[in-house]
Design a protein around this motif. Structure first.
Motif, mmCIF file in Angstrom:
data_model
loop_
_atom_site.group_PDB
_atom_site.id
_atom_site.type_symbol
_atom_site.label_atom_id
_atom_site.label_comp_id
_atom_site.label_asym_id
_atom_site.label_seq_id
_atom_site.Cartn_x
_atom_site.Cartn_y
_atom_site.Cartn_z
ATOM 1 N N ILE A 162 0.852 -1.204 0.000
ATOM 2 C CA ILE A 162 0.000 0.000 0.000
ATOM 3 C C ILE A 162 0.882 1.247 0.000
ATOM 4 O O ILE A 162 0.633 2.197 -0.742
ATOM 5 C CB ILE A 162 -0.940 0.012 1.235
ATOM 6 C CG1 ILE A 162 -1.924 -1.157 1.165
ATOM 7 C CG2 ILE A 162 -1.680 1.332 1.342
ATOM 8 C CD1 ILE A 162 -2.773 -1.333 2.424
ATOM 9 N N GLU A 163 1.926 1.224 0.818
ATOM 10 C CA GLU A 163 2.810 2.401 0.906
ATOM 11 C C GLU A 163 3.437 2.698 -0.451
ATOM 12 O O GLU A 163 3.532 3.852 -0.874
ATOM 13 C CB GLU A 163 3.892 2.180 1.977
ATOM 14 C CG GLU A 163 3.320 2.231 3.395
ATOM 15 C CD GLU A 163 4.383 2.239 4.489
ATOM 16 O OE1 GLU A 163 5.486 1.690 4.256
ATOM 17 O OE2 GLU A 163 4.094 2.790 5.573
ATOM 18 N N ALA A 164 3.863 1.625 -1.151
ATOM 19 C CA ALA A 164 4.525 1.829 -2.444
ATOM 20 C C ALA A 164 3.530 2.327 -3.495
ATOM 21 O O ALA A 164 3.821 3.268 -4.239
ATOM 22 C CB ALA A 164 5.180 0.528 -2.894
ATOM 23 N N THR A 165 2.359 1.733 -3.523
ATOM 24 C CA THR A 165 1.388 2.112 -4.566
ATOM 25 C C THR A 165 0.882 3.535 -4.378
ATOM 26 O O THR A 165 0.756 4.292 -5.337
ATOM 27 C CB THR A 165 0.161 1.162 -4.532
ATOM 28 O OG1 THR A 165 0.626 -0.163 -4.442
ATOM 29 C CG2 THR A 165 -0.699 1.329 -5.759
ATOM 30 N N LEU A 166 0.572 3.885 -3.133
ATOM 31 C CA LEU A 166 -0.024 5.197 -2.897
ATOM 32 C C LEU A 166 1.022 6.281 -2.595
ATOM 33 O O LEU A 166 0.694 7.466 -2.547
ATOM 34 C CB LEU A 166 -1.031 5.130 -1.740
ATOM 35 C CG LEU A 166 -2.287 4.271 -1.966
ATOM 36 C CD1 LEU A 166 -3.126 4.205 -0.695
ATOM 37 C CD2 LEU A 166 -3.131 4.819 -3.113
ATOM 38 N N GLY A 167 2.276 5.856 -2.361
ATOM 39 C CA GLY A 167 3.316 6.827 -2.022
ATOM 40 C C GLY A 167 3.066 7.473 -0.675
ATOM 41 O O GLY A 167 3.138 8.695 -0.521
ATOM 42 N N ILE A 168 2.736 6.643 0.317
ATOM 43 C CA ILE A 168 2.369 7.170 1.641
ATOM 44 C C ILE A 168 3.057 6.372 2.749
ATOM 45 O O ILE A 168 3.697 5.363 2.489
ATOM 46 C CB ILE A 168 0.843 7.050 1.893
ATOM 47 C CG1 ILE A 168 0.414 5.565 1.844
ATOM 48 C CG2 ILE A 168 0.053 7.868 0.902
ATOM 49 C CD1 ILE A 168 -0.992 5.321 2.346
#
Ligand code: ADP
Ligand code: ZN
Length: 435
Positions: A225-231
């Motif tokens: 999730i962090e990688a996909t959304l950049g968060i």
């Protein structure tokens, strides 16, 4: 990232002061419950414990536990500790009829709960300059209203999106440039996939942080999730019985969730014996709510299995941390956010004239839970006609949908074809690898 706090004096309070505060509140709360909740008073009387016996947190172990079964027994108002006219809201767990737990809130209960959610948002880097998109469901479910209230307390511009409607979520996220997303981790992953399909990348998505909870999720899922959304993706924990999300929240360390100990005492017990286990041991999480007025809970057994740690945290908070829950003591499954008990499937099968020979297979494909129920066809129903089989599967699926609130795919299989271990059917195959 430098840490900010929403209520610094509490969040960084020296542990001995925190324990003193808990002791004072506990003495008062036990008295409040004993005087106002006949159900719990009876439990205390049965155990021979009087409010005067509780002089501080060292006496907590003397109090009886309460369980979900007690709350169901007391449904709907048996645990209410204030006149109904003092209550301003209810929320409810997502259980099906007969299993629901209804929680009542005074205005003060709502205020304190929203403070807890605000602490979580600030720990995730939220400020009044943020635009916070709340994608948890609004309604009886606690997620939407809880984070909504917390977000407003922080001063964020709050987008009450509720769950679902992915097109609209993406449109508002892009047009209003949401910086914080609150929703279940599985929905965050799903949104991420949808954004990717539409050509958005981590650089073009305005989000900086996410606050995800209400269901189990893995570290692997966090990284995706962090990688996909950049968060940065932060965990948040809670249950309807304890008000809702915000009982515990993650800080910049992302190594477990700080429990809001000024409002809740956490214990870990051996689920079989009820014995309190020392810090660091794995067992069932038990909460005592110290400030809840309308629906107070003393020693509530959550059934969540987890570990507590008071190791010093680099964020400066002194609040004890809980690890991600590692599963539950009962056999309840959470599928697409809905509670599913194998016993409910069994009930439907028996009612529809089938043997209770079935297997639930749950998996996660493209970040969505799949839910299949294989059912052995009894010899008396056996047929070669495909159309008849399909019709029977459909009838069963409909009956299960009514019972559970979500739709399974039902597959009739040959008698005796479902694996049994030591004579017993294996009821649940959970391939989601969440634990
Ligand atoms: P319901 O009981 O209907 O699901 P709740 O929303 O009150 O309603 O669910 C609370 C349960 O959800 C918790 O007991 C726990 O098992 C699970 N849960 C909540 N937050 C998390 C989280 N961050 N990680 C893992 N499980 C969670
Ligand atoms: Zn911390």
């Amino acid at each position: 990232m430098a840490q900010s706090y929403y209520q610094k004096e509490i969040e960084t309070m020296p542990v001995d002061e925190l324990k003193k505060l808990q002791s004072e509140k506990l003495v008062k709360q036990v008295k409040h419950v004993y005087e106002n909740v006949a159900y719990y008073r009876n439990l205390m009387d049965e155990k021979g414990v009087k409010p005067e016996d509780i002089k501080g947190i060292e006496d907590l172990y003397k109090l009886p536990f309460i369980s979900k079964a007690d709350l169901r027994d007391a449904y709907p108002t048996g645990m209410l500790a204030v006149p109904m006219s003092e209550c301003v809201r209810i929320h409810s767990t997502s259980g099906t009829t007969g299993r629901r737990v209804v929680a009542f809130y005074t205005q003060n209960d709502i205020d304190l709960w929203e403070d807890c959610c605000a602490r979580a948002i600030v720990a995730a880097g939220g400020t009044k300059d943020d635009i916070c998109q709340v994608g948890y469901g609004y309604g009886l479910f606690t997620g939407g209203f809880g984070l909504n209230g917390g977000s407003q307390k922080v001063g964020c511009l709050t987008l009450p999106m509720s769950s679902g409607n992915t097109e609209r979520q993406i449109q508002f996220m892009m047009d209003l440039k949401s910086t914080i997303l609150c929703c279940t981790p599985s929905y965050a992953a799903y949104l991420g996939e949808s954004l990717k399909e539409q050509g958005y990348t981590a650089d073009t998505i305005p989000l900086k942080a996410g606050i995800f909870g209400a269901e189990p999720w893995t570290e692997e899922m966090r990284k995706n999730i962090e990688a996909t959304l950049g968060i940065k993706a932060y965990d948040i924990y809670g249950l309807t019985e304890t008000s809702g999300p915000g009982v515990a929240f993650e800080c910049c360390e992302q190594t477990g969730m700080h429990i809001n100990e000024d409002h809740f005492i956490a214990e870990i017990i051996d689920p079989d014996t009820g014995e309190v286990l020392p810090e660091g041991e794995k067992g069932e999480l038990v909460f005592t709510a110290l400030d809840k007025e309308a629906f107070p809970l003393l020693r509530y057994r959550t059934r969540d299995i987890c570990v507590l740690s008071r190791k010093k945290c680099s964020c400066g908070r002194t609040l004890i941390k809980m690890a991600k829950p590692m599963g539950r003591t009962d056999d309840m499954l959470i599928i697409r956010g809905v509670n599913v008990f194998p016993s409910q499937i069994e009930t439907v099968l028996l009612k529809e004239g089938y043997e209770p020979n079935y297997q639930i297979v749950v998996d996660r494909v493209n970040n969505n839970d799949t839910f299949d129920v294989n059912v052995e066809i009894s010899p008396d129903k056996f047929t070669d006609m495909v159309s008849e089989i399909l019709a029977m599967e459909k009838t069963l699926a409909n009956a299960m949908k009514i019972m559970l609130g979500i739709n399974p795919s039902v597959h009739l299989v040959a008698p005796k074809s479902i694996a049994r271990s030591e004579g017993k059917a294996v009821r649940v195959v959970d391939k989601r690898k969440l634990i």
